[in-house]
Scaffold this motif. Structure first.
Motif, PDB file in Angstrom:
ATOM      1  N   ALA A 315       0.800  -1.230   0.000  1.00 10.47           N
ATOM      2  CA  ALA A 315       0.000   0.000   0.000  1.00 10.47           C
ATOM      3  C   ALA A 315       0.831   1.277   0.000  1.00 10.47           C
ATOM      4  CB  ALA A 315      -0.939  -0.001   1.208  1.00 10.47           C
ATOM      5  N   GLY A 316       2.099   1.178   0.366  1.00  5.37           N
ATOM      6  CA  GLY A 316       2.934   2.371   0.405  1.00  5.37           C
ATOM      7  C   GLY A 316       4.003   2.239   1.455  1.00  5.37           C
ATOM      8  N   PRO A 317       4.949   3.188   1.504  1.00 10.93           N
ATOM      9  CA  PRO A 317       6.082   3.083   2.424  1.00 10.93           C
ATOM     10  C   PRO A 317       5.636   3.163   3.882  1.00 10.93           C
ATOM     11  CG  PRO A 317       6.039   5.254   1.419  1.00 10.93           C
ATOM     12  CD  PRO A 317       4.998   4.436   0.706  1.00 10.93           C
ATOM     13  N   LEU A 318       6.239   2.343   4.719  1.00  7.07           N
ATOM     14  CA  LEU A 318       5.934   2.383   6.145  1.00  7.07           C
ATOM     15  C   LEU A 318       6.574   3.585   6.818  1.00  7.07           C
ATOM     16  CD1 LEU A 318       6.237  -1.384   7.158  1.00  7.07           C
ATOM     17  CD2 LEU A 318       4.182  -0.061   6.632  1.00  7.07           C
ATOM     18  N   SER A 319       7.596   4.147   6.212  1.00  8.21           N
ATOM     19  CA  SER A 319       8.225   5.352   6.744  1.00  8.21           C
ATOM     20  C   SER A 319       8.172   6.437   5.677  1.00  8.21           C
ATOM     21  CB  SER A 319       9.678   5.081   7.140  1.00  8.21           C
ATOM     22  OG  SER A 319      10.227   6.199   7.808  1.00  8.21           O
ATOM     23  N   PRO A 320       7.621   7.622   5.997  1.00  9.75           N
ATOM     24  CA  PRO A 320       7.421   8.644   4.971  1.00  9.75           C
ATOM     25  C   PRO A 320       8.719   9.262   4.478  1.00  9.75           C
ATOM     26  CG  PRO A 320       6.874   9.509   7.126  1.00  9.75           C
ATOM     27  CD  PRO A 320       7.135   8.044   7.313  1.00  9.75           C
ATOM     28  N   THR A 321       8.691   9.729   3.243  1.00 13.34           N
ATOM     29  CA  THR A 321       9.835  10.423   2.661  1.00 13.34           C
ATOM     30  C   THR A 321       9.882  11.862   3.164  1.00 13.34           C
ATOM     31  OG1 THR A 321       8.607  11.252   0.757  1.00 13.34           O
ATOM     32  CG2 THR A 321       9.566   9.040   0.570  1.00 13.34           C
ATOM     33  N   SER A 322      10.989  12.533   2.910  1.00 11.96           N
ATOM     34  CA  SER A 322      11.110  13.933   3.310  1.00 11.96           C
ATOM     35  C   SER A 322      10.169  14.832   2.531  1.00 11.96           C
ATOM     36  CB  SER A 322      12.558  14.408   3.134  1.00 11.96           C
ATOM     37  OG  SER A 322      12.968  14.281   1.784  1.00 11.96           O
ATOM     38  N   ALA A 323       9.693  14.367   1.388  1.00  5.08           N
ATOM     39  CA  ALA A 323       8.720  15.159   0.634  1.00  5.08           C
ATOM     40  C   ALA A 323       7.358  15.167   1.315  1.00  5.08           C
ATOM     41  CB  ALA A 323       8.583  14.602  -0.784  1.00  5.08           C
ATOM     42  N   VAL A 324       7.094  14.126   2.106  1.00  3.16           N
ATOM     43  CA  VAL A 324       5.805  14.011   2.802  1.00  3.16           C
ATOM     44  C   VAL A 324       5.896  14.590   4.204  1.00  3.16           C
ATOM     45  CG1 VAL A 324       4.085  12.383   3.680  1.00  3.16           C
ATOM     46  CG2 VAL A 324       5.166  11.996   1.453  1.00  3.16           C
ATOM     47  N   LEU A 325       6.909  14.205   4.958  1.00  5.06           N
ATOM     48  CA  LEU A 325       7.091  14.688   6.326  1.00  5.06           C
ATOM     49  C   LEU A 325       8.576  14.945   6.556  1.00  5.06           C
ATOM     50  CD1 LEU A 325       5.575  15.252   9.024  1.00  5.06           C
ATOM     51  CD2 LEU A 325       6.298  12.969   9.743  1.00  5.06           C
ATOM     52  N   PRO A 326       9.035  16.151   6.289  1.00 10.40           N
ATOM     53  CA  PRO A 326      10.470  16.459   6.406  1.00 10.40           C
ATOM     54  C   PRO A 326      10.888  16.709   7.848  1.00 10.40           C
ATOM     55  CG  PRO A 326       9.276  18.386   5.644  1.00 10.40           C
ATOM     56  CD  PRO A 326       8.266  17.289   5.759  1.00 10.40           C
ATOM     57  N   VAL A 327      10.932  15.638   8.629  1.00 11.99           N
ATOM     58  CA  VAL A 327      11.247  15.722  10.048  1.00 11.99           C
ATOM     59  C   VAL A 327      12.185  14.571  10.404  1.00 11.99           C
ATOM     60  CG1 VAL A 327      10.320  15.641  12.390  1.00 11.99           C
ATOM     61  CG2 VAL A 327       9.013  16.782  10.592  1.00 11.99           C
ATOM     62  N   GLY A 328      13.193  14.841  11.200  1.00 16.55           N
ATOM     63  CA  GLY A 328      14.048  13.787  11.722  1.00 16.55           C
ATOM     64  C   GLY A 328      15.478  13.868  11.217  1.00 16.55           C
ATOM     65  N   TRP A 329      16.407  13.514  12.088  1.00 15.55           N
ATOM     66  CA  TRP A 329      17.833  13.576  11.766  1.00 15.55           C
ATOM     67  C   TRP A 329      18.201  12.624  10.636  1.00 15.55           C
ATOM     68  CZ3 TRP A 329      21.483  16.857  13.831  1.00 15.55           C
ATOM     69  CH2 TRP A 329      22.812  16.593  13.490  1.00 15.55           C
ATOM     70  N   LYS A 330      17.755  11.389  10.748  1.00 15.98           N
ATOM     71  CA  LYS A 330      18.131  10.380   9.765  1.00 15.98           C
ATOM     72  C   LYS A 330      17.650  10.775   8.376  1.00 15.98           C
ATOM     73  CE  LYS A 330      19.787   6.966  10.621  1.00 15.98           C
ATOM     74  NZ  LYS A 330      21.218   6.575  10.614  1.00 15.98           N
TER      75      LYS A 330
END
Length: 480
Positions: A315-330
């Motif tokens: 259904a889609g990525p389990l972890s969002p890309t930076s284009a969707v949610l640009p948050v987090g160090w990694k």
């Protein structure tokens, strides 16, 4: 004139260059103070959690109602009324202050358009969340604030670590630092502002204060509690050290991890290490808290497994890309990419795959009979549209029934700590007797206002507000 004990002297010294530190420095400068900012990191990784956050601050439409909201969110873990009143009045000024500096502050439109805790008294003060240009993350707030410091000639000394506060006749008068040119003792006529961030990246402090055994960081790996240690050494009292924010995370083999978003569907269940389902999986995580057992609880606190089937995998990525949610160090600092269909993670074993539930149980180390019963019982609840065990919303009851089956180990993703040196409404640090430690201030995640629950954009709002307050008060001490 330079005091004889100091190698250099300024009116105000700020330690840390995130939102709180930048706001403190700019506020002191606005009042005519000479200001120095010291930052332990090099420019490429400075900025603490501000740099890798969503970089938004909540829009406070009513200071009077905001005070009610904060008291209600803190509940029995009360915060001093002078702090509540300053928070309520000053967070309402953040957007105008940034606009006066030249920022374009606009509502995000996509995130935090209304209060997460909408049922709480005072929530009507919440009018959305502003960001730079209405865009989330992408270092925009950090870069704007650093640019504002540069425009005003406020020096930032990067790669300069604060070691110890200097106390003269009971007053904090400076700080000993170590930088590229060696050690120096710097004087601060008006005061020192601790804007050093939290302690989430200090394993010893996490072990001492937070209810976590295993976790990965969402934010900066440089938030090591430096300001906390310096404040404690001069007698500071501490407040709400056990409060924090965790969310569902993915360990990718490093100190920092990824957000497990679960936005693609509802075909999953949470399984404890004993193979049993243990909660309503779809309860919304409201900045570290979920409503469970009739109260707001910190969640998650320990690892578990998410079990799902082919429907969710595709259904889609389990972890969002930076284009969707640009948050987090990694995601932002290391440009880590999770595959769009989760296939890479299946291939490399990050996500375990099996044709049957029994095979999956063996792969993740849980009892096969228990896992089969747990999935059977959950699917039966989906068939009748009623979850008698945990009360999951019938609209979200989607069976885990279409093989192959998958599992991903979930770990707490630690976003931030909240506790730090206790402070008053002027952002002055207090000692264990409740008395002011003259010349010492704290702001931002080094001493967040929030003793329990908090809403979207609250941490940046708090950092900007008390950063300004601390800088202004420290500058006033020089003038007086």
């Amino acid at each position: 004139m330079k005091h004889s004990e100091f190698d250099e002297e300024f009116d105000v010294i700020v330690i840390g260059v995130g939102a709180a530190g930048a706001a403190a420095a700019l506020s002191a400068h606005e009042r005519g103070a000479s200001v120095l900012v010291v930052e332990k990191c090099p420019p490429k990784c400075a900025g603490g959690n501000t740099r890798v956050s969503g970089s938004g601050w909540f829009i406070n439409s009513s200071p009077e109602r905001a005070a009610v909201f904060l008291r209600a969110l803190n509940g029995s873990r009360t915060v001093a009324e002078d702090v509540v009143q300053t928070w309520a009045s000053e967070t309402a000024k953040n957007s105008d202050w940034l606009a006066d500096l030249g920022a374009t502050a606009r509502p995000t439109g996509a995130y935090h358009t209304e209060a997460e805790f909408s049922e709480v008294d005072g929530a009507d003060c919440y009018a959305g969340m502003n960001t730079i240009n209405g865009e989330m993350g992408q270092f925009l707030l950090y870069e704007f604030l650093v640019g504002a410091l540069a425009e005003r000639g406020i020096e930032i000394r990067f790669e300069t670590r604060a070691q110890e506060l200097t106390v003269v006749d009971g007053t904090v008068r400076g700080v000993r630092v170590e930088g590229p040119t060696g050690e120096a003792t710097l004087g601060a006529r008006g005061g020192v502002v601790l804007a050093t961030g939290g302690f989430a990246a200090n394993p010893e402090m996490v072990q001492d204060y937070l209810p976590l055994d295993e976790y990965v960081l969402w934010g900066s790996p440089h938030s090591t509690g430096d300001g906390h240690r310096m404040a404690q050494r001069v007698g500071a009292d501490m407040w709400h050290m056990g409060n924090m924010m965790t969310i569902t995370g993915i360990d990718v083999g490093d100190t920092t991890g990824l957000f497990l978003a679960l936005w693609a569907g509802h075909d999953y269940m949470f399984i404890a290490p004993d193979g049993r389902r243990f909660t309503d999986e779809t309860k919304g995580n409201r900045h570290g808290h979920v409503q469970r057992n009739g109260a707001e609880e910190l969640f998650p606190l320990r690892p578990f497994h998410i079990v799902f089937d082919e429907k969710l995998r595709a259904a889609g990525p389990l972890s969002p890309t930076s284009a969707v949610l640009p948050v987090g160090w990694k995601l932002l600092m290391e440009n880590f990419v999770w595959s769009t269909d989760n296939s890479v993670e299946v291939a490399n074993g990050q996500i375990r795959r099996a044709d049957t539930l029994r095979e999956l149980a063996a792969a993740i180390g849980v009892d096969p009979d228990t896992l089969e019963r747990s999935v059977h019982d959950y699917n039966a609840a989906c068939d009748v549209g009623r979850d008698d065990h945990f009360g999951r919303d019938p609209e979200t009851l989607a069976p885990v029934s279409e093989g192959p089956f998958y599992s991903l180990r979930v770990v707490p993703l630690l976003g931030w700590s909240d506790g730090g040196p206790r402070r008053d409404g002027h952002s002055r640090v207090l000692d264990t007797r409740g008395e002011v430690i003259e010349g010492l201030y704290a702001a931002g995640e080094a001493s967040a206002t929030y003793s329990w629950t908090k809403d979207g954009g609250f941490h940046i709002a708090d950092a900007l507000a008390f950063g300004r307050v601390s800088g202004a008060h420290a500058a006033s001490r020089v003038a007086s």
